[in-house]
Enzyme design. Sequence first.
Site, mmCIF file in Angstrom:
data_model
loop_
_atom_site.group_PDB
_atom_site.id
_atom_site.type_symbol
_atom_site.label_atom_id
_atom_site.label_comp_id
_atom_site.label_asym_id
_atom_site.label_seq_id
_atom_site.Cartn_x
_atom_site.Cartn_y
_atom_site.Cartn_z
ATOM 1 N N LYS A 76 -2.736 -10.366 1.613
ATOM 2 C CA LYS A 76 -1.469 -9.691 1.300
ATOM 3 C C LYS A 76 -0.329 -10.686 1.518
ATOM 4 O O LYS A 76 -0.349 -11.444 2.500
ATOM 5 C CB LYS A 76 -1.307 -8.468 2.215
ATOM 6 C CG LYS A 76 -0.050 -7.636 1.912
ATOM 7 C CD LYS A 76 0.017 -6.379 2.779
ATOM 8 C CE LYS A 76 1.237 -5.518 2.432
ATOM 9 N NZ LYS A 76 1.342 -4.293 3.239
ATOM 10 N N SER A 151 1.860 0.287 0.828
ATOM 11 C CA SER A 151 2.479 -0.900 0.282
ATOM 12 C C SER A 151 1.498 -2.011 -0.067
ATOM 13 O O SER A 151 1.844 -2.933 -0.797
ATOM 14 C CB SER A 151 3.495 -1.449 1.289
ATOM 15 O OG SER A 151 2.825 -1.907 2.447
ATOM 16 N N SER A 175 -0.168 2.217 4.802
ATOM 17 C CA SER A 175 -0.270 1.245 3.708
ATOM 18 C C SER A 175 -1.613 0.562 3.505
ATOM 19 O O SER A 175 -1.766 -0.204 2.559
ATOM 20 C CB SER A 175 0.791 0.168 3.872
ATOM 21 O OG SER A 175 2.020 0.664 3.427
HETATM 22 N N1 GLN Z 1 4.806 4.395 2.910
HETATM 23 C C1 GLN Z 1 5.322 4.133 4.202
HETATM 24 C C2 GLN Z 1 6.684 3.510 4.102
HETATM 25 O O1 GLN Z 1 7.191 3.421 3.042
HETATM 26 C C3 GLN Z 1 4.382 3.237 4.980
HETATM 27 C C4 GLN Z 1 4.454 1.834 4.558
HETATM 28 C C5 GLN Z 1 3.497 0.956 5.328
HETATM 29 O O2 GLN Z 1 2.560 1.445 5.940
HETATM 30 N N2 GLN Z 1 3.786 -0.323 5.328
HETATM 31 O O3 GLN Z 1 7.262 3.119 5.055
#
Ligand code: GLN
Length: 483
Positions: A76, A151, A175
């Site tokens: 990532k 994400s 995410s």
């Molecule tokens: N969807 C959540 C957010 O927008 C979690 C994102 C994540 O786990 N990095 O913060």
Amino acid sequence: MLNKSIAELSHSLQAKKISSHELTQFFLERIKKLDPQLNSFITVTEQQALDAAKKADAQLAQGKAGPLTGIPIAQKDIFCTLGVKTSCGSKMLDNFISPYDATVIKRFNEAGMVMLGKTNMDEFAMGSSNENSYYGSVKNPWNVEYVPGGSSGGSAAAVAASLAPVATGTDTGGSIRQPAALCGISGIKPTYGRISRYGMIAFASSLDQGGLFAKSAEDLAWVLNTMAGFDENDSTSANIAVPDYTNTLNDSLKGLRIGLPKEFFSDALDKDIGNAIQTAIKVYEKLGATFHEINLPNTSLSIPAYYVIAPAECSSNLARFDGVRYGHRCEDPKDLEDLYKRSRSEGFGKEVTRRIMIGTYALSAGYYDAYYIKAQKIRRLVADDFRKAFKSVDVILGPTTPSPAFKLGEKTSDPISMYLSDIYTIAVNLAGLPGMSIPAGFTKGLPIGMQLIGNAFAEARLLNVAHAYQKETDWHTKTPEGF
Ligand code: GLN
């Protein structure tokens, strides 16, 4: 090579049935041919990968190879990689070449793994659909009109489309588990502190945790063995011994007590997902597990608490991107204030800006007690719910997401409905616990994910429970047409 497990790939490499160079080339070619449909990579490190593969082959030839030597991996783009662009999905870091490796990258390199490239992601890991990336949205390989989740959507789509056998992700509120569910693969978010955060660009430091995507729990166990462990460069890293996660994969589930949180099975849950979970329960019962209804009464408060705590921490963490030392800098600044203002407003996208503003507000004098302190109190209540639950059960099972993948663009104008797609995952981050998502069926051609939540540092148990299910079912072996 396509659907071989990491164990099988490793054995083929050790037995010299295949070289790492061939294996790497195989995946690089797939990326070249298929990724234009998905946009799952921001950077493909072709030459570096082939060089690393040659080095791995030399180690294999000398009999100096470890179990992961020569196995390709996608990273990532939130993990700093020496000499390679590390963008975090943001225009702010579009020109950033990292001067060092994150600890986990170092560990993978030392284990002889071959980095294929850096995967697309929501800007600074903020999002649930991968539509917040400066590099454009990622598409779901099961249907390219749908989101892969976020994400870590690039990593999830890449593994689902077999562009890489394994990929890293990070999970601050879901995410890893949410995109794993939406892309029909296996993902693990270990306990907070299990994986080093050194060199992993910070979003919300008390919640962020690195983890992995692969096709199966067994593959995850193989790679987690290398990724997990204490790091003196990370003050929140846990100095607790790491077991060999492959050793307990086949332990019996007889007598295992599985908790079903009442709050996860409300009307908000998609019917097909609910039915898939019921079918999975029968599989576990056959294996000797028993089911118990539990309560996580503060589940509904976890989203509001998270959306105070995460933005508060992000507003502080992202203050370092000021156009001065590295990252985007505006043209011809008039003075220092102009430099800060324009560099930051040009460098950050809409969602990141929204979070910085919310976080700055929540932390400001006069509002701090009303929002931030209150959210921290709720966080404790959420963690206590789990603590109580784990007195009577060994693992918790439920859906990963309330619905399957949604269409690209469907939720972009409605942040609240986007935030709600993490309703079953976010509480786990607030409590710092390990969680997994594994494939458990399909609805209208889109994958369904099942979530397993464990007590702190019980990753081995989770992997064992997931593996037992994957020995009985074949959802994890399904691949999207055309990939
Ligand atoms: N969807 C959540 C957010 O927008 C979690 C994102 C994540 O786990 N990095 O913060």
